[in-house]
Design a protein around this motif. Sequence first.
Motif, PDB file in Angstrom:
ATOM      1  N   ILE A   1       0.934 -17.309 121.883  1.00 54.35           N
ATOM      2  CA  ILE A   1      -0.431 -17.752 122.196  1.00 54.35           C
ATOM      3  C   ILE A   1      -0.948 -17.030 123.435  1.00 54.35           C
ATOM      4  N   TYR A   2      -0.102 -16.907 124.458  1.00 53.49           N
ATOM      5  CA  TYR A   2      -0.480 -16.191 125.670  1.00 53.49           C
ATOM      6  C   TYR A   2      -0.855 -14.748 125.348  1.00 53.49           C
ATOM      7  N   LEU A   3      -0.052 -14.076 124.530  1.00 52.25           N
ATOM      8  CA  LEU A   3      -0.339 -12.686 124.177  1.00 52.25           C
ATOM      9  C   LEU A   3      -1.636 -12.556 123.378  1.00 52.25           C
ATOM     10  N   LEU A   4      -1.901 -13.517 122.497  1.00 50.66           N
ATOM     11  CA  LEU A   4      -3.155 -13.485 121.739  1.00 50.66           C
ATOM     12  C   LEU A   4      -4.366 -13.643 122.657  1.00 50.66           C
TER      13      LEU A   4
ATOM     14  N   ILE B   1      -8.950 -11.136 125.700  1.00 46.90           N
ATOM     15  CA  ILE B   1      -9.586 -10.811 126.976  1.00 46.90           C
ATOM     16  C   ILE B   1      -9.655  -9.301 127.178  1.00 46.90           C
ATOM     17  N   MET B   2      -8.555  -8.616 126.914  1.00 42.70           N
ATOM     18  CA  MET B   2      -8.530  -7.164 127.098  1.00 42.70           C
ATOM     19  C   MET B   2      -9.482  -6.471 126.117  1.00 42.70           C
TER      20      MET B   2
ATOM     21  N   ARG C   1       8.808 -22.182 123.685  1.00 38.57           N
ATOM     22  CA  ARG C   1       8.537 -21.044 124.573  1.00 38.57           C
ATOM     23  C   ARG C   1       8.062 -19.834 123.789  1.00 38.57           C
ATOM     24  N   ARG C   2       8.635 -19.596 122.631  1.00 34.72           N
ATOM     25  CA  ARG C   2       8.184 -18.464 121.808  1.00 34.72           C
ATOM     26  C   ARG C   2       6.755 -18.663 121.334  1.00 34.72           C
TER      27      ARG C   2
END
Length: 64
Positions: free
Chosen positions: A18-21, A26-27, A12-13
């Motif tokens: 990976i999600y935050l990267l 995208i941002m 999960r970590r």
Amino acid sequence: MMSDYEKSKKVRRIASVIYLLILAVIMGGTYLSEQKKEAARKEAQALKMSGEIPGGFSETPSQN
């Protein structure tokens, strides 16, 4: 030896990092795109004010 809970916690970590990267990419891309659009908008406005048409052509052809 790690328990199942510790293994799932690690997964999960990793997934959250990976999600935050991906979110950061995208941002960042959206921010850069908006900056380019704003610069192009300002340039077009400046050309319009100076009487030039983007593309190098004027509204009235010169009579030579």
